[in-house]
Motif scaffolding. Structure first.
Motif, PDB file in Angstrom:
ATOM      1  N   GLN A 132       1.026  -0.980   0.178  1.00  0.00           N
ATOM      2  CA  GLN A 132      -0.066   0.215   0.055  1.00  0.00           C
ATOM      3  C   GLN A 132       0.465   1.180  -0.288  1.00  0.00           C
ATOM      4  OE1 GLN A 132      -2.025   0.006   3.623  1.00  0.00           O
ATOM      5  NE2 GLN A 132      -0.738  -0.067   4.716  1.00  0.00           N
ATOM      6  N   LEU A 163      -0.284  -3.070  -8.538  1.00  0.00           N
ATOM      7  CA  LEU A 163       0.885  -2.778  -7.710  1.00  0.00           C
ATOM      8  C   LEU A 163       1.902  -3.846  -7.953  1.00  0.00           C
ATOM      9  CD1 LEU A 163      -2.015  -2.742  -4.792  1.00  0.00           C
ATOM     10  CD2 LEU A 163      -0.551  -1.525  -5.309  1.00  0.00           C
ATOM     11  N   LYS A 206      -5.919   2.827  -9.289  1.00  0.00           N
ATOM     12  CA  LYS A 206      -6.783   1.705  -8.756  1.00  0.00           C
ATOM     13  C   LYS A 206      -8.441   1.538  -9.274  1.00  0.00           C
ATOM     14  CE  LYS A 206      -6.461  -0.379  -4.242  1.00  0.00           C
ATOM     15  NZ  LYS A 206      -6.310  -0.302  -3.319  1.00  0.00           N
ATOM     16  N   THR A 259       2.065   2.809  -7.877  1.00  0.00           N
ATOM     17  CA  THR A 259       0.701   2.147  -8.757  1.00  0.00           C
ATOM     18  C   THR A 259       1.001   2.550 -10.382  1.00  0.00           C
ATOM     19  OG1 THR A 259      -1.195   4.028  -8.161  1.00  0.00           O
ATOM     20  CG2 THR A 259      -0.535   1.159  -6.686  1.00  0.00           C
TER      21      THR A 259
END
Length: 238
Positions: free
Chosen positions: A10, A73, A18, A14
């Motif tokens: 997290q 990710l 998302k 990315t």
């Protein structure tokens, strides 16, 4: 306590924004169900099975979006190392080369550097899952007849990102301590596409040996596997 896949990644970058489900929707509930099963340590073979009373299309839709987010990710952790100089072709080792075709800009299967191929791939997947005709948002909107065939194309293409990352950037995964987390994501993906018959054995072939090692089950190949040619070129599924 061991970190979950999402917890581990997290804080990382990315590759694409998302895709999220709206709280209160059926797909959000299925997404949370799938996440809870995965995080509870349940056997992954059981976690991918369609829950009693649920619709297969909804179950597949949720997993397609979740896998897009997770593979996004994963690639985000290696994309700085995946450049044209180091990855001039989109391939999975010396035996498998992937060609891009989308019916528009690239009408014929075309060899591309890996970062360019994956960028086009992720753009294309994102466009499909944002298409509310293909992935309906409202409960009373039916899925189109081409929904499952399109999901097969999406998951086949996403699998190719696994292939490239594992074969060409595995050292990076090890360096950041991501190997176990990526393996869990891959096993989840593998068991799901096998359970729902969404990716062909031919496409799964590049990671056959690794799959046998971490999943301890390659029975799907036993029926359909045929030796590959010295170089197998697989065009993007139209």
């Amino acid at each position: 306590m061991a970190l979950s896949f999402i917890d581990f990644f997290q804080k990382g970058r990315t590759f694409r924004p998302k895709k999220k489900f709206e709280p209160g929707t059926l797909k959000y509930s299925l997404h949370k169900h799938a996440q809870a099963s995965l995080n509870s340590g349940i056997n992954l073979r059981h976690a991918v099975q369609l829950p009693p009373g649920e619709d297969l299309n909804d179950w597949v839709a949720v997993h397609v979006v979740d896998f897009f987010n997770r593979i996004n990710l994963i690639y985000g952790t290696v994309c700085d190392y995946c450049v044209e100089e180091t990855c001039p072709t989109m391939c999975g080792g010396p035996k498998f080369e992937y060609l891009w075709a989308d019916g528009h800009r690239y009408k014929k299967p075309t060899p591309l550097p890996a970062p360019h191929y994956i960028s086009l791939l992720m753009d294309w997947v994102e466009m499909q899952i944002n298409n509310e005709y293909l992935f309906p948002v409202k409960v009373d909107t039916p899925f189109p007849k081409n929904f499952l065939p399109m999901c097969k194309k999406i998951l086949t293409r996403l699998f190719r990102v696994f292939v490239h990352v594992y074969i060409h950037h595995f050292d990076r995964l090890v360096a950041i301590g991501a190997e176990a987390h990526v393996n869990t994501c891959y096993k989840h993906f593998y068991y799901f596409v096998i359970e729902c018959d969404l990716v062909s054995p031919k496409e799964l072939e590049p990671l056959r040996e690794m799959t046998a090692r971490i999943c301890k089950d390659v029975s799907v190949y036993d029926k359909h596997h045929q030796p590959s040619s010295p170089v197998t070129r697989l065009a993007a599924v139209r």
